[in-house]
Design a protein around this motif. Structure first.
Motif, PDB file in Angstrom:
ATOM      1  N   ARG A   1      25.621 -40.119  24.581  1.00 50.58           N
ATOM      2  CA  ARG A   1      25.972 -39.137  23.555  1.00 50.58           C
ATOM      3  C   ARG A   1      25.598 -39.643  22.160  1.00 50.58           C
ATOM      4  O   ARG A   1      25.315 -38.854  21.264  1.00 50.58           O
ATOM      5  N   GLN A   2      25.619 -40.969  21.979  1.00 47.95           N
ATOM      6  CA  GLN A   2      25.219 -41.525  20.687  1.00 47.95           C
ATOM      7  C   GLN A   2      23.744 -41.223  20.407  1.00 47.95           C
ATOM      8  O   GLN A   2      23.364 -40.881  19.287  1.00 47.95           O
ATOM      9  N   LEU A   3      22.920 -41.354  21.433  1.00 43.67           N
ATOM     10  CA  LEU A   3      21.503 -41.024  21.268  1.00 43.67           C
ATOM     11  C   LEU A   3      21.316 -39.542  21.001  1.00 43.67           C
ATOM     12  O   LEU A   3      20.431 -39.142  20.236  1.00 43.67           O
ATOM     13  N   GLU A   4      22.159 -38.725  21.618  1.00 40.49           N
ATOM     14  CA  GLU A   4      22.055 -37.287  21.423  1.00 40.49           C
ATOM     15  C   GLU A   4      22.391 -36.906  19.981  1.00 40.49           C
ATOM     16  O   GLU A   4      21.820 -35.953  19.440  1.00 40.49           O
ATOM     17  N   GLU A   5      23.313 -37.635  19.347  1.00 45.90           N
ATOM     18  CA  GLU A   5      23.614 -37.392  17.932  1.00 45.90           C
ATOM     19  C   GLU A   5      22.382 -37.631  17.072  1.00 45.90           C
ATOM     20  O   GLU A   5      22.107 -36.880  16.145  1.00 45.90           O
ATOM     21  N   GLU A   6      21.646 -38.675  17.389  1.00 43.83           N
ATOM     22  CA  GLU A   6      20.461 -39.016  16.615  1.00 43.83           C
ATOM     23  C   GLU A   6      19.288 -38.109  16.952  1.00 43.83           C
ATOM     24  O   GLU A   6      18.445 -37.843  16.102  1.00 43.83           O
ATOM     25  N   GLU A   7      19.229 -37.666  18.183  1.00 48.17           N
ATOM     26  CA  GLU A   7      18.157 -36.788  18.651  1.00 48.17           C
ATOM     27  C   GLU A   7      18.778 -35.630  19.413  1.00 48.17           C
ATOM     28  O   GLU A   7      18.832 -35.636  20.651  1.00 48.17           O
ATOM     29  N   PRO A   8      19.271 -34.593  18.713  1.00 53.08           N
ATOM     30  CA  PRO A   8      19.985 -33.492  19.383  1.00 53.08           C
ATOM     31  C   PRO A   8      19.159 -32.785  20.442  1.00 53.08           C
ATOM     32  O   PRO A   8      19.711 -32.239  21.396  1.00 53.08           O
ATOM     33  N   GLN A   9      17.839 -32.809  20.293  1.00 53.26           N
ATOM     34  CA  GLN A   9      17.004 -32.112  21.262  1.00 53.26           C
ATOM     35  C   GLN A   9      17.015 -32.778  22.635  1.00 53.26           C
ATOM     36  O   GLN A   9      16.571 -32.194  23.621  1.00 53.26           O
ATOM     37  N   LEU A  10      17.541 -34.009  22.725  1.00 52.09           N
ATOM     38  CA  LEU A  10      17.667 -34.655  24.033  1.00 52.09           C
ATOM     39  C   LEU A  10      18.585 -33.852  24.946  1.00 52.09           C
ATOM     40  O   LEU A  10      18.372 -33.766  26.147  1.00 52.09           O
ATOM     41  N   HIS A  11      19.622 -33.312  24.375  1.00 49.60           N
ATOM     42  CA  HIS A  11      20.587 -32.480  25.089  1.00 49.60           C
ATOM     43  C   HIS A  11      21.027 -33.156  26.382  1.00 49.60           C
ATOM     44  O   HIS A  11      20.713 -32.730  27.491  1.00 49.60           O
ATOM     45  N   ILE A  12      21.762 -34.226  26.248  1.00 50.57           N
ATOM     46  CA  ILE A  12      22.294 -34.975  27.389  1.00 50.57           C
ATOM     47  C   ILE A  12      23.407 -34.151  28.042  1.00 50.57           C
ATOM     48  O   ILE A  12      24.360 -33.750  27.380  1.00 50.57           O
ATOM     49  N   VAL A  13      23.285 -33.881  29.337  1.00 46.87           N
ATOM     50  CA  VAL A  13      24.295 -33.099  30.040  1.00 46.87           C
ATOM     51  C   VAL A  13      24.622 -33.750  31.385  1.00 46.87           C
ATOM     52  O   VAL A  13      23.794 -34.447  31.976  1.00 46.87           O
ATOM     53  N   TRP A  14      25.861 -33.527  31.826  1.00 45.22           N
ATOM     54  CA  TRP A  14      26.273 -33.950  33.161  1.00 45.22           C
ATOM     55  C   TRP A  14      26.265 -32.722  34.056  1.00 45.22           C
ATOM     56  O   TRP A  14      27.016 -31.784  33.846  1.00 45.22           O
ATOM     57  N   ASN A  15      25.385 -32.715  35.047  1.00 47.12           N
ATOM     58  CA  ASN A  15      25.291 -31.605  35.983  1.00 47.12           C
ATOM     59  C   ASN A  15      26.273 -31.849  37.124  1.00 47.12           C
ATOM     60  O   ASN A  15      26.041 -32.692  37.985  1.00 47.12           O
ATOM     61  N   GLU A  16      27.378 -31.108  37.100  1.00 48.43           N
ATOM     62  CA  GLU A  16      28.445 -31.334  38.066  1.00 48.43           C
ATOM     63  C   GLU A  16      27.991 -31.029  39.480  1.00 48.43           C
ATOM     64  O   GLU A  16      28.321 -31.754  40.419  1.00 48.43           O
TER      65      GLU A  16
ATOM     66  N   VAL B   1      21.987 -32.087   5.623  1.00 50.67           N
ATOM     67  CA  VAL B   1      21.888 -33.223   6.549  1.00 50.67           C
ATOM     68  C   VAL B   1      20.630 -33.036   7.404  1.00 50.67           C
ATOM     69  O   VAL B   1      20.402 -31.957   7.955  1.00 50.67           O
ATOM     70  N   PHE B   2      19.824 -34.108   7.511  1.00 55.44           N
ATOM     71  CA  PHE B   2      18.608 -33.983   8.311  1.00 55.44           C
ATOM     72  C   PHE B   2      18.458 -35.065   9.376  1.00 55.44           C
ATOM     73  O   PHE B   2      17.566 -34.996  10.216  1.00 55.44           O
ATOM     74  N   LYS B   3      19.348 -36.050   9.369  1.00 54.93           N
ATOM     75  CA  LYS B   3      19.179 -37.134  10.331  1.00 54.93           C
ATOM     76  C   LYS B   3      20.497 -37.880  10.522  1.00 54.93           C
ATOM     77  O   LYS B   3      21.242 -38.102   9.567  1.00 54.93           O
ATOM     78  N   ILE B   4      20.767 -38.270  11.776  1.00 57.96           N
ATOM     79  CA  ILE B   4      21.900 -39.134  12.115  1.00 57.96           C
ATOM     80  C   ILE B   4      21.349 -40.358  12.836  1.00 57.96           C
ATOM     81  O   ILE B   4      20.540 -40.235  13.767  1.00 57.96           O
ATOM     82  N   THR B   5      21.785 -41.526  12.411  1.00 56.74           N
ATOM     83  CA  THR B   5      21.344 -42.748  13.083  1.00 56.74           C
ATOM     84  C   THR B   5      22.441 -43.809  12.926  1.00 56.74           C
ATOM     85  O   THR B   5      23.504 -43.535  12.364  1.00 56.74           O
ATOM     86  N   ARG B   6      22.177 -45.025  13.402  1.00 60.15           N
ATOM     87  CA  ARG B   6      23.120 -46.135  13.285  1.00 60.15           C
ATOM     88  C   ARG B   6      22.388 -47.376  12.817  1.00 60.15           C
ATOM     89  O   ARG B   6      21.217 -47.591  13.188  1.00 60.15           O
ATOM     90  N   ASP B   7      23.086 -48.182  12.013  1.00 61.24           N
ATOM     91  CA  ASP B   7      22.481 -49.434  11.556  1.00 61.24           C
ATOM     92  C   ASP B   7      22.692 -50.533  12.594  1.00 61.24           C
ATOM     93  O   ASP B   7      23.254 -50.293  13.669  1.00 61.24           O
ATOM     94  N   ASP B   8      22.254 -51.745  12.282  1.00 63.26           N
ATOM     95  CA  ASP B   8      22.336 -52.847  13.243  1.00 63.26           C
ATOM     96  C   ASP B   8      23.777 -53.209  13.596  1.00 63.26           C
ATOM     97  O   ASP B   8      24.044 -53.779  14.656  1.00 63.26           O
ATOM     98  N   GLN B   9      24.713 -52.884  12.715  1.00 67.76           N
ATOM     99  CA  GLN B   9      26.130 -53.173  12.975  1.00 67.76           C
ATOM    100  C   GLN B   9      26.846 -52.032  13.684  1.00 67.76           C
ATOM    101  O   GLN B   9      28.045 -52.103  13.941  1.00 67.76           O
ATOM    102  N   GLY B  10      26.114 -50.967  13.983  1.00 65.25           N
ATOM    103  CA  GLY B  10      26.699 -49.850  14.698  1.00 65.25           C
ATOM    104  C   GLY B  10      27.344 -48.804  13.804  1.00 65.25           C
ATOM    105  O   GLY B  10      27.974 -47.860  14.302  1.00 65.25           O
ATOM    106  N   ASN B  11      27.203 -48.932  12.473  1.00 66.15           N
ATOM    107  CA  ASN B  11      27.767 -47.935  11.563  1.00 66.15           C
ATOM    108  C   ASN B  11      26.968 -46.633  11.648  1.00 66.15           C
ATOM    109  O   ASN B  11      25.736 -46.656  11.629  1.00 66.15           O
TER     110      ASN B  11
END
Length: 905
Positions: free
Chosen positions: A347-362, A241-251
């Protein structure tokens, strides 16, 4: 038909997408040439790409040139999207590196070249924009040979034919011994040999042309057809697996390369998910297929657990990308936007671009993202606005620091609120720079079930763990599960999550932590007369550099510099050199921070106040949990890990308890740090007081129906042998702090913990029991304490508790329905405050109550070490020490061991 996956890479604006368009046009895959500047390029499928004229996401196109079938992957050229490009490299057979003739080898080109070398991908080079005035073909080839590799070779039609043919073959032959032999024998090289040299990265074919005017493109395709290999794939299924993305319908789409066997629709993968649909994309269009064969690039729907870099079947997971963000930014939400809701969307964007590393700083109550640069920020803002209808802003960027350790330590984590139980021991060791985190286990399955061990390793890998200096992510460590314990009834999965996190943090608190910061490799080119200014700049920016030399009228300096020191420096160079200077930077990795003390003070992170990442552990006593600070945890832990550590948990070495010298070493290094100081004061008490204690404990249920204690073949206590006890001589036993000292030994626990006795018990349990008693007799003779050995007899129906003396020690068999644990706990409860009681056992649950009664503990391993040390002392003092009256000393030893009566056993 030859089937290949080829990726096309370049520095931004080198003409990469234009070359892709020309190749598709020449091969007949598209009927009309599109242009990037007109926004109608076949592979620029996103509005943002058409608007900005750059490639943001990798795309796929299918093309066929004669008998060559190519899955062409167009990758982003801008440095801000390098992670997207790097993930694509994992599935390539060959790569095309596009060079802009007018710019030459640029900074990002060098980065791409090093990545291609790392992934060992054979490369074809296409020098673009040859229709423009400026540098000629020979000059650019010399620059490629100087900056990239001396084995960059001209493969244009003129170079491989006519009078240049012999020079061409000779240059190629010099790269490999077998090729040289072939050249010397025949005067040329076969096509098969040239294909092999390209595949092995011995030579790098260079072609020249203009993608915009479609000149040299057909020759380039002919060269690729001629000099690429045909692949055969294994029959067993494999995919990367080298990439995760979504189509126009959200699949959700999982892009993968099939590297073995085939993948069919409705097939179940190892993620326990079913493939609903298989798509073969070409541009923004796709066709569905029922089966994807080996060598294919496809997109699967219906999978939600997949991730970039994942290996399936025979494929292994890929290593972490080399290129990674070095800045972290706060995402500023508009007023009224729920952060919790927005976090889930991001988190959806993070799946497509894992290097974004979205975090919630409590602690800061903010969402943060790791980003490569300003261009990526602009793209993300547009993407979020389009997909989630939310306008966000980004705060000021901060350097992304990391932490590691310098020495090996053992971290202990315990989680035991009421009706919960888990303990974890982790060995933390420093690893090679840039290696990331590695997880392993050395824990025996006899001690902790495999399922629990797997769960612990999962918890280690499931989140980013913070260091204790600045709260930055930890890296470059090997973390090994050394020991652990679960409870059959009370342990749940979440208990091990808590114990694992706490063990890691407790280990980090003990270790010598090091703050790391990102570094660039830097190449600075300035006019010769400005060399002094350039060197002063390098020194001011904490750069380790050297003056490579003078190339024409240009001075070249190379070195490494902290990323934080190089921000905005290219603009400064461009200003003071009036556009004649150039700075090339590419990410090198992390190294110790040049101003660590200053950064730590500015951060103000307090690891003790980080409630999300506690350093202490939770223990239980008297039916309630209580928190133990990290520096006290070792005094309460229930399990011994098998690692030899000092009092601070720093690993000295892994002990081998089968060797006597290791036992002595453990005694010196480990036991000296516990409560066994040599400066203890000893006192004596009479046997009348001892008899009263014994009468209240294990003699309480040992009488027959007439009220007289039942007789056994063993010797009874002295109080029982004398009619009234009058005139009895007082025996002396060891005391600590003006109290009598008792040692209670959980017999069967020790038997099954000591290897020698365990092996003996497998043949005959009575022999093992007798051997233990003999060992303890010798031990008691030297130590002089009151030693009570307790054996379980709780399964013997109708049995009363039975107590006896075996030479100089007391032996107790428990009554029906009473375990040795219960007997020892009752004894500790009744007498723990009056006398110094030590319990030898490795039963963790038993240790909970024992500690609560103020008693000391000896684990089975520690007790074995102490017995061995005592035996060695006994041998040296009485049997090996040369003396005139050795017989007399041995007699004294026998009397001391067997009691004042000197009876012969």
């Amino acid at each position: 038909m030859k089937k290949l996956t080829i990726g096309i890479l370049a520095h931004v604006d080198a003409g990469k997408t234009t070359l892709s368009e020309a190749m598709l046009y020449v091969s007949g895959s598209i009927r009309k040439l599109g242009r990037v500047d007109k926004g109608d390029a076949f592979l620029d499928t996103y509005e943002l790409e058409r608007a900005r004229g750059i490639t943001i996401f990798s795309k796929q196109a299918q093309m066929q040139f004669e008998d060559l079938s190519i899955a062409l992957l167009d990758t982003p050229g801008h440095v801000d999207f390098s992670a997207e490009m790097e993930r694509t490299l994992q599935v390539l057979d060959y790569a095309i590196l596009v060079i802009d003739k007018t710019a030459g080898v640029q900074g990002h080109t060098l980065t791409l070249w090093s990545l291609l070398k790392r992934y060992r991908i054979p490369v074809f080079l296409f020098v673009n924009k040859m229709d423009r005035d400026g540098t000629d073909q020979d000059d650019i080839l010399q620059e490629l040979q100087k900056r990239l590799s001396e084995n960059c070779m001209d493969f244009s039609r003129e170079a491989v034919s006519g009078e240049n043919e012999e020079n061409f073959y000779e240059q190629a032959a010099m790269t490999k011994e077998s090729a040289l032999e072939q050249f010397l024998e025949t005067g040329k090289l076969t096509e098969e040999m040239i294909r092999e040299l390209i595949w092995e990265r011995k030579i790098f074919p260079c072609f020249f042309g203009s993608a915009l005017k479609v000149t040299g493109v057909e020759d380039f395709l002919q060269g690729m057809k001629k000099y690429t290999k045909t692949f055969s794939y294994p029959e067993e299924f494999g995919a990367k697996v080298f990439k995760i993305t979504r189509d126009d319908q959200g699949n959700r789409l999982t892009f993968m390369k099939i590297t073995g066997g085939s993948l069919k629709v409705r097939a179940f993968l190892e993620t326990e998910e079913k493939v609903n649909q298989l798509r073969i994309y070409s541009g923004e269009k796709y066709e569905t297929v029922s089966e994807a064969e080996a060598g294919s690039i496809c997109a699967a729907t219906g999978l939600i657990k997949t991730y970039p870099g994942q290996g399936m079947g025979i494929e292994k997971a890929s290593a972490f990308p080399v290129l990674e963000p070095v800045m972290t930014y706060q995402i500023l939400l508009p007023e009224g936007c729920d952060a919790t809701v927005m976090l889930a969307k991001l988190r959806q964007l993070e799946e497509e671009e894992p290097q974004l590393h979205i975090v919630w700083n409590e602690s800061l109550q903010e969402i943060q993202a790791q980003i490569m640069g300003e261009v990526q920020i602009e793209i993300l803002k547009s993407l979020i606005a389009k997909r989630f209808q939310t306008e966000v802003e980004f705060g000021a960027g901060h350097i992304l620091y990391k932490e590691t350790i310098q020495n090996a330590v053992e971290g202990v984590g315990h989680f035991e609120p009421l009706k919960h139980y888990a303990e974890v021991h982790l060995l933390l060791e420093p690893a090679k720079t840039g290696s990331g985190l590695e997880f392993d286990t050395s824990c025996s399955e006899d001690e902790l079930d495999r399922n629990w061990q797997r769960l612990i390793l999962t918890h280690l890998a499931e989140k980013e763990h913070k260091g204790v200096l600045t709260g930055s992510a930890i890296t470059d460590m090997k973390i090994t599960l050394a020991a652990g314990r679960a409870h059959k009834k009370h342990t749940e999965g979440g208990d091990f999550r808590q114990a694992t996190y706490r063990a890691l943090r407790q280990g980090l608190k003990q270790a010598q932590s090091v703050l790391l910061e990102p570094f660039y490799e830097v190449r600075l080119e300035v006019p010769e007369e400005m060399t002094g200014r350039a060197m002063a700049d390098m020194e001011k920016r904490c750069t380790e550099f050297e003056l490579v030399g003078i190339e024409g009228e240009t001075a070249v300096l190379t070195g490494t510099a902290p990323v934080v020191c190089m921000q905005d420096y290219p603009k400064e160079v461009n200003a003071y050199t009036k556009g004649q200077g150039r700075v090339f930077t590419f990410f090198k990795g992390y190294a110790p921070c040049h101003n660590a003390k200053e950064v730590i003070e500015q951060t103000g992170y307090d690891s003790e106040k980080d409630l999300e990442n506690p350093t202490g552990s939770v223990f239980c006593a008297h039916g309630a949990g209580f928190v133990v600070e990290w520096d006290k945890v070792r005094e309460y832990m229930h399990v011994e890990s098998g690692l030899l550590t000092d009092s601070q948990g720093v690993v000295i070495e892994k002990a081998d308890l089968t060797r006597e010298n290791d036992l002595q070493y453990m005694e010196e290094k480990r036991l000296s740090g516990q409560e066994r100081e040599e400066a203890r004061r000893w006192e004596s008490i009479g046997t009348d007081e001892i008899d009263r204690i014994l009468e209240q404990t294990f003699y309480a249920n040992s009488k027959d129906k007439s009220g007289v204690r039942s007789k056994t073949p063993w010797k009874r206590t002295k109080a029982e042998d004398t009619a009234e006890g009058a005139g009895e001589k007082k025996r002396k036993i060891s005391l600590v702090q003006s109290k009598a000292e008792y040692l209670l030994v959980d017999g069967y626990n020790i038997i099954f913990a000591w290897e020698e006795l365990r092996e003996l018990s497998e043949r005959n349990i009575d022999s093992a029991r007798g051997r233990l008693l003999d060992i303890l007799c010798d031990y008691q003779g030297v130590k002089g304490c009151e030693l009570i050995v307790v054996f379980d007899a709780y399964k013997v129906k109708g049995r009363d508790a039975e107590s006896s003396d075996y030479h100089n020690i007391h032996v107790v068999y428990t009554k029906e329905a009473q375990t040795a644990d219960q007997y020892i706990e009752k004894f500790a409860h009744d007498n723990g405050r009056k006398y110094n009681i030590t319990v030898a056992t490795s039963d963790g649950l038993e240790q909970i109550i024992i500690r609560g009664q103020g008693c000391r503990l000896l684990s089975a391993r520690e007790f074995q070490a102490e017995v061995a040390y005592t035996r060695q002392t006994l041998r040296e003092e009485y049997l090996e020490k040369p003396t005139v009256d050795k017989t007399g000393q041995i007699e004294k030893l026998i009397k001391k061991t067997l009691g004042e009566t000197g009876e012969d056993r």
